[in-house]
Design a protein around this motif. Structure first.
Motif, PDB file in Angstrom:
ATOM      1  N   GLU A 466       0.835  -1.200   0.000  1.00 47.11           N
ATOM      2  CA  GLU A 466       0.000   0.000   0.000  1.00 47.11           C
ATOM      3  C   GLU A 466       0.876   1.258   0.000  1.00 47.11           C
ATOM      4  O   GLU A 466       0.589   2.234  -0.706  1.00 47.11           O
ATOM      5  CB  GLU A 466      -0.916  -0.006   1.226  1.00 47.11           C
ATOM      6  N   ARG A 467       1.962   1.213   0.759  1.00 47.06           N
ATOM      7  CA  ARG A 467       2.888   2.349   0.782  1.00 47.06           C
ATOM      8  C   ARG A 467       3.491   2.571  -0.603  1.00 47.06           C
ATOM      9  O   ARG A 467       3.574   3.708  -1.090  1.00 47.06           O
ATOM     10  CB  ARG A 467       4.001   2.079   1.790  1.00 47.06           C
ATOM     11  N   GLU A 470       0.995   4.155  -2.937  1.00 51.40           N
ATOM     12  CA  GLU A 470       0.816   5.581  -2.637  1.00 51.40           C
ATOM     13  C   GLU A 470       1.985   6.407  -3.174  1.00 51.40           C
ATOM     14  O   GLU A 470       1.795   7.486  -3.740  1.00 51.40           O
ATOM     15  CB  GLU A 470       0.694   5.779  -1.120  1.00 51.40           C
ATOM     16  N   GLU A 474       1.909   9.324  -6.024  1.00 54.29           N
ATOM     17  CA  GLU A 474       2.448  10.661  -5.787  1.00 54.29           C
ATOM     18  C   GLU A 474       3.420  11.068  -6.888  1.00 54.29           C
ATOM     19  O   GLU A 474       3.426  12.222  -7.343  1.00 54.29           O
ATOM     20  CB  GLU A 474       3.155  10.704  -4.418  1.00 54.29           C
TER      21      GLU A 474
END
Length: 481
Positions: A466-467, A470, A474
């Motif tokens: 999930e990191r 993200e 970005e």
């Protein structure tokens, strides 16, 4: 809290106001034995000059100071209400009643341990160290002083207990703030703090048990305690019904009624107690609210204990809070604090240095911005990405914020917490600092854990994925911009 401009301030320029303030503070407070107001004003002036040199105009600098003051307004309101509370409770015999019954059931040798546990339980129930210190803490000071225990020891024990509850309670604003800013589930955050805070409390209780051996309940101590109890009975109408007043305030806060209306109810009940139970006049009751309660018993210790409270006596604390927040406002909103934090991030190479840097940043923010909440908000914002990049669970950050921010605010004389304790318990940092054992040891326990890896939690595979998603998103958004 964002910068008012894109203007950048160099690291060495950002440090200049801190160096000036600290040097002037040492000279003024340590050597000249004066208050911290003037050094903070000198620091504010230096910070304003640095901001002006960096390109900010006076209107922008003025707005930074106003923003800092606005952040402190809730604390200022509470401080003034606490002054009114202490004045009305002194005049109403409420504090005298708590002290009287406390003298009957607590022995000097176990007093420090007992008051720590009581404050911890009350603070855990209501989620507020300030409310605990303003009620149980004030009574505890009276009981301990009556037993011949030094004021610094008593205040340190009160603070340790109050901050244990404030840190671990799901009702605490700082606990919810640290969890919310880092995206950590509240009870995961609290459970993770058990590793540092429970050992901290155990160490504190052990130290207080050792210190308590100096205060045996011998014949002389028993005689002095009995004499104090007799003076209280002669000076006030002592009745267990008066214990309902602090109980009512504690219950209201525990039921999530905001602190301001809860304290106002306590003030009204104290005022009525002075008029109708202690048979005082309306004029004297109003004077106790404004100027503080005044009594002459012929006993120096009792007179010193009960002559206090009132709105006027809190103005020193209020003025220090406002001056400190003008200094902190310029440092925060000009970007000086961010410039210093950015340098801290450059030395982060391992989990140990990351956690240590987080705690150091929290302590520094407490000292520079003079507000406990900012010591959580700013480092949370600055270090969040670093923890994610290293694959560390957010609860490591949330715990470090509380171990370094919430708990160390009491050691800064010009921090809102330090000035509140001085105004409420009547004891300064120099006196109580060495005895606030829980607050002293918890940051070091946290750093030791980081060095050894104990209780440091990594992200799960799902969280790492999930990191990464993200971060990729970005990058894509940045490319579109």
């Amino acid at each position: 809290m964002e910068q008012t401009s894109e203007k950048k301030i160099k690291f060495w320029m950002a440090l200049l106001p801190l160096f000036v303030m600290i040097i002037v503070m040492i000279i003024t407070v340590v050597e000249l034995k004066q208050g911290p107001h003037m050094p903070l004003i000198v620091g504010t002036t230096t910070a304003a000059l640095v901001a002006w040199k960096a390109g900010f105009n006076w209107k922008e600098i003025e707005e930074m100071m106003y923003k800092g003051i606005r952040l402190a307004l809730p604390a200022v309101v509470i401080i003034m209400l606490v002054g009114l509370t202490i004045g009305s409770w002194m005049g109403g015999g409420i504090v005298a009643t708590m002290i009287y019954y406390g003298l009957q059931i607590i022995t000097p040798s176990w007093f420090l341990v007992t008051i720590t546990i009581i404050c911890a339980i009350v603070s855990l129930a209501i989620g507020s160290s300030w409310s605990t210190m303003a009620t149980i803490g004030v009574a505890g000071m009276g009981i301990g002083l009556s037993m011949g225990i030094p004021a610094g020891m008593i205040a340190g024990a009160v603070i340790s207990g109050a901050y244990f509850g404030d840190k671990m309670s799901p009702l605490s604003d700082t606990t919810n703030l640290a969890a919310g800013l880092t995206g950590t589930q509240l009870f995961d955050h609290i459970k993770h703090m058990f590793y540092t805070t429970i050992p901290g409390l155990a160490i504190a209780l052990g130290v207080y048990a050792f210190l308590g051996k100096r205060f045996t309940n011998g014949e002389m101590e028993a005689l002095e305690i009995a004499q104090t109890a007799n003076i209280l009975q002669e000076s006030f109408l002592i009745t267990p019904y008066l214990l309902l007043v602090p109980l009512a305030v504690i219950v209201m806060v525990a039921l999530k009624i905001p602190a301001v209306p809860a304290l106002i109810v306590g003030i009204i009940l104290g005022f009525l107690s002075q008029v109708f139970i202690q048979d005082g006049s309306f004029v004297n009751a109003i004077t106790a609210l404004q100027e503080g309660f005044k009594i002459e018993t012929g006993n120096e210790m009792v007179d010193a204990l009960f002559n206090g409270g009132g709105l006027d006596n809190m103005m020193y604390t209020v003025s220090m809070t406002i001056v400190a927040m003008t200094f902190g406002g310029i440092l925060e909103f000009s970007g000086m604090l961010q410039a210093i934090m950015n340098q801290l991030l450059k030395v982060v190479k391992s989990t140990a240095t990351l956690v240590t840097s987080t705690i150091a940043a929290c302590v520094m923010t407490n000292a520079t911005c003079s507000e406990q909440y900012i010591s959580i908000v700013v480092p949370a914002r600055m270090f969040s990405k670093a923890y994610k990049d290293k694959g560390l669970h957010s609860k490591n950050l949330s715990r470090a914020l509380e171990d370094g921010g919430t708990i160390t605010s009491v050691f800064i004389p010009w921090n809102t917490c330090g000035v509140f304790i001085l105004g409420t318990l009547g004891v300064g940092v120099v006196e109580y600092g060495p005895y606030a054992i829980l607050n002293l040891v918890v940051p070091f326990i946290s750093i030791i854990y980081a060095m050894t890896g104990f209780s440091i939690v990594k992200m799960t595979k799902e969280e790492l994925l999930e990191r990464d998603r993200e971060q990729e998103l970005e990058k894509q958004e940045s490319g579109l911009i």
